[in-house]
Motif scaffolding. Structure first.
Motif, PDB file in Angstrom:
ATOM      1  N   VAL A 186       0.966  -1.200  -0.098  1.00 38.34           N
ATOM      2  CA  VAL A 186       0.122  -0.089  -0.042  1.00 38.34           C
ATOM      3  C   VAL A 186       0.751   1.363   0.072  1.00 38.34           C
ATOM      4  N   ILE A 187       1.912   1.157   0.779  1.00 36.58           N
ATOM      5  CA  ILE A 187       2.868   2.196   1.010  1.00 36.58           C
ATOM      6  C   ILE A 187       3.565   2.381  -0.564  1.00 36.58           C
ATOM      7  N   ALA A 188       4.007   1.561  -1.005  1.00 34.95           N
ATOM      8  CA  ALA A 188       4.721   1.729  -2.240  1.00 34.95           C
ATOM      9  C   ALA A 188       3.825   1.949  -3.246  1.00 34.95           C
ATOM     10  N   VAL A 189       2.711   1.757  -3.705  1.00 36.09           N
ATOM     11  CA  VAL A 189       1.801   1.994  -4.679  1.00 36.09           C
ATOM     12  C   VAL A 189       1.201   3.526  -4.246  1.00 36.09           C
ATOM     13  N   ALA A 190       0.979   3.814  -3.086  1.00 31.67           N
ATOM     14  CA  ALA A 190       0.727   5.276  -2.673  1.00 31.67           C
ATOM     15  C   ALA A 190       1.780   6.139  -2.911  1.00 31.67           C
ATOM     16  N   GLY A 191       3.150   5.796  -2.787  1.00 34.67           N
ATOM     17  CA  GLY A 191       4.089   6.589  -3.065  1.00 34.67           C
ATOM     18  C   GLY A 191       4.426   6.859  -4.456  1.00 34.67           C
ATOM     19  N   SER A 192       4.221   5.635  -5.168  1.00 39.71           N
ATOM     20  CA  SER A 192       4.345   5.568  -6.805  1.00 39.71           C
ATOM     21  C   SER A 192       3.618   6.697  -7.288  1.00 39.71           C
ATOM     22  N   LEU A 193       2.197   6.541  -7.045  1.00 40.55           N
ATOM     23  CA  LEU A 193       1.193   7.267  -7.568  1.00 40.55           C
ATOM     24  C   LEU A 193       1.291   8.840  -7.213  1.00 40.55           C
ATOM     25  N   TYR A 194       1.721   9.075  -5.954  1.00 36.60           N
ATOM     26  CA  TYR A 194       1.979  10.159  -5.512  1.00 36.60           C
ATOM     27  C   TYR A 194       3.161  11.204  -6.153  1.00 36.60           C
ATOM     28  N   LEU A 195       4.267  10.148  -6.556  1.00 34.25           N
ATOM     29  CA  LEU A 195       5.131  10.709  -7.111  1.00 34.25           C
ATOM     30  C   LEU A 195       5.045  11.228  -8.417  1.00 34.25           C
ATOM     31  N   SER A 196       4.023  10.359  -9.332  1.00 32.86           N
ATOM     32  CA  SER A 196       3.585  10.584 -10.793  1.00 32.86           C
ATOM     33  C   SER A 196       2.606  11.614 -10.957  1.00 32.86           C
ATOM     34  N   GLU A 197       1.689  11.289 -10.098  1.00 35.56           N
ATOM     35  CA  GLU A 197       0.298  12.087 -10.246  1.00 35.56           C
ATOM     36  C   GLU A 197       0.271  13.572  -9.423  1.00 35.56           C
ATOM     37  N   VAL A 198       0.850  13.525  -8.429  1.00 38.42           N
ATOM     38  CA  VAL A 198       0.886  14.791  -7.650  1.00 38.42           C
ATOM     39  C   VAL A 198       2.286  15.797  -7.712  1.00 38.42           C
ATOM     40  N   PHE A 252      20.652  12.097   0.548  1.00 38.99           N
ATOM     41  CA  PHE A 252      22.009  11.565   1.062  1.00 38.99           C
ATOM     42  C   PHE A 252      22.902  11.032  -0.193  1.00 38.99           C
ATOM     43  N   GLY A 253      22.741  11.219  -1.150  1.00 40.85           N
ATOM     44  CA  GLY A 253      23.578  10.786  -2.342  1.00 40.85           C
ATOM     45  C   GLY A 253      23.430   9.454  -2.785  1.00 40.85           C
ATOM     46  N   PHE A 254      22.564   8.713  -2.143  1.00 40.06           N
ATOM     47  CA  PHE A 254      22.263   7.465  -2.701  1.00 40.06           C
ATOM     48  C   PHE A 254      20.749   6.767  -2.741  1.00 40.06           C
ATOM     49  N   ILE A 255      19.737   7.586  -1.773  1.00 44.86           N
ATOM     50  CA  ILE A 255      18.475   6.924  -1.720  1.00 44.86           C
ATOM     51  C   ILE A 255      17.700   7.517  -2.894  1.00 44.86           C
ATOM     52  N   THR A 256      17.323   6.661  -3.582  1.00 46.65           N
ATOM     53  CA  THR A 256      16.629   7.223  -5.116  1.00 46.65           C
ATOM     54  C   THR A 256      15.396   6.504  -5.180  1.00 46.65           C
ATOM     55  N   ILE A 257      14.517   6.535  -5.984  1.00 42.74           N
ATOM     56  CA  ILE A 257      13.250   5.901  -6.417  1.00 42.74           C
ATOM     57  C   ILE A 257      13.383   4.450  -6.575  1.00 42.74           C
ATOM     58  N   PRO A 258      14.408   4.113  -7.405  1.00 44.41           N
ATOM     59  CA  PRO A 258      14.418   2.536  -7.441  1.00 44.41           C
ATOM     60  C   PRO A 258      15.162   2.009  -6.123  1.00 44.41           C
ATOM     61  N   LEU A 259      15.865   2.622  -5.556  1.00 45.10           N
ATOM     62  CA  LEU A 259      16.299   2.008  -4.211  1.00 45.10           C
ATOM     63  C   LEU A 259      15.180   1.836  -3.030  1.00 45.10           C
ATOM     64  N   LEU A 260      13.989   2.765  -3.273  1.00 44.18           N
ATOM     65  CA  LEU A 260      13.140   2.663  -2.478  1.00 44.18           C
ATOM     66  C   LEU A 260      12.146   1.551  -2.766  1.00 44.18           C
ATOM     67  N   ALA A 261      12.001   1.512  -3.924  1.00 42.69           N
ATOM     68  CA  ALA A 261      11.098   0.264  -4.671  1.00 42.69           C
ATOM     69  C   ALA A 261      11.907  -1.174  -4.208  1.00 42.69           C
ATOM     70  N   LEU A 262      13.146  -1.084  -4.344  1.00 39.41           N
ATOM     71  CA  LEU A 262      13.911  -2.306  -3.932  1.00 39.41           C
ATOM     72  C   LEU A 262      13.672  -2.539  -2.542  1.00 39.41           C
ATOM     73  N   ILE A 263      13.801  -1.719  -1.620  1.00 36.70           N
ATOM     74  CA  ILE A 263      13.389  -1.914  -0.119  1.00 36.70           C
ATOM     75  C   ILE A 263      11.932  -2.524  -0.053  1.00 36.70           C
ATOM     76  N   ALA A 264      10.756  -1.800  -0.792  1.00 34.59           N
ATOM     77  CA  ALA A 264       9.727  -2.327  -0.641  1.00 34.59           C
ATOM     78  C   ALA A 264       9.311  -3.734  -1.161  1.00 34.59           C
ATOM     79  N   PHE A 265       9.988  -4.155  -2.215  1.00 37.81           N
ATOM     80  CA  PHE A 265      10.318  -5.392  -2.806  1.00 37.81           C
ATOM     81  C   PHE A 265      10.754  -6.227  -1.719  1.00 37.81           C
ATOM     82  N   ALA A 266      12.007  -5.858  -1.359  1.00 36.63           N
ATOM     83  CA  ALA A 266      12.740  -6.830  -0.206  1.00 36.63           C
ATOM     84  C   ALA A 266      11.813  -7.193   0.979  1.00 36.63           C
ATOM     85  N   LEU A 267      11.229  -6.103   1.496  1.00 31.17           N
ATOM     86  CA  LEU A 267      10.538  -6.136   2.651  1.00 31.17           C
ATOM     87  C   LEU A 267       9.389  -7.276   2.367  1.00 31.17           C
ATOM     88  N   ILE A 268       8.726  -7.048   1.383  1.00 26.86           N
ATOM     89  CA  ILE A 268       7.571  -7.920   1.037  1.00 26.86           C
ATOM     90  C   ILE A 268       7.855  -9.359   0.852  1.00 26.86           C
TER      91      ILE A 268
END
Length: 147
Positions: free
Chosen positions: A21-33, A114-130
């Motif tokens: 839910v957080i990953a999809v909401a974040g994805s939609l927020y970044l693209s739609e808002v 911080f020079g390393f936290i990007t959108i793909p890293l956030l997606a990776l964290i979500a996929f890894a947690l799931i």
């Protein structure tokens, strides 16, 4: 076993669904808002994250852990795409070899905390947690069926 690990095993579906839910909401927020246009690799990551929201939501409602073997590959494949996307952003030579040719370049950083936290890293964290949550829930179910 710690009480936190037991909590995660017992509630793996709820927690994995919450992460989706957080990953999809974040994805939609970044693209739609914020109007960040997704690149080709971002779309592929969405293709593997969005169904998990629905599948894990239904499984959570039914408390049906039999969905785990079907959803786990979605997280593993989506996480693999995230790793490649993150590498393409952080390794300049890789973006020249396998670059996106249509639309937004895949090596474009909309976010770079911080020079390393990007959108793909956030997606990776979500996929890894799931994946981790589903894996622990799968182990519990396998132990339950053996007894």
């Amino acid at each position: 076993m710690s009480s936190f690990a037991a909590f995660c095993k017992r509630n793996c579906l709820y927690l994995a669904w919450f992460v989706s839910v957080i990953a999809v909401a974040g994805s939609l927020y970044l693209s739609e808002v914020l109007k960040y246009e997704p690149c080709k690799l971002c779309w592929f990551q969405r293709i593997f994250m969005y169904p998990q929201l629905i599948l894990l939501g239904i499984a959570t409602y039914r408390n049906d852990k039999r969905i785990i073997p079907y959803v786990l590959p979605l997280s593993l494949i989506g996480g693999s795409i995230s790793i490649f996307h993150y590498a393409e952003q952080k390794i300049p030579a890789l973006s020249r070899v396998a670059s996106c040719t249509v639309g937004v370049p895949c090596n474009k950083d909309y976010l770079n905390f911080f020079g390393f936290i990007t959108i793909p890293l956030l997606a990776l964290i979500a996929f890894a947690l799931i994946a981790i949550l589903l894996w622990t829930g799968r182990k519990e179910e396998a132990q339950d069926t053996e007894q």
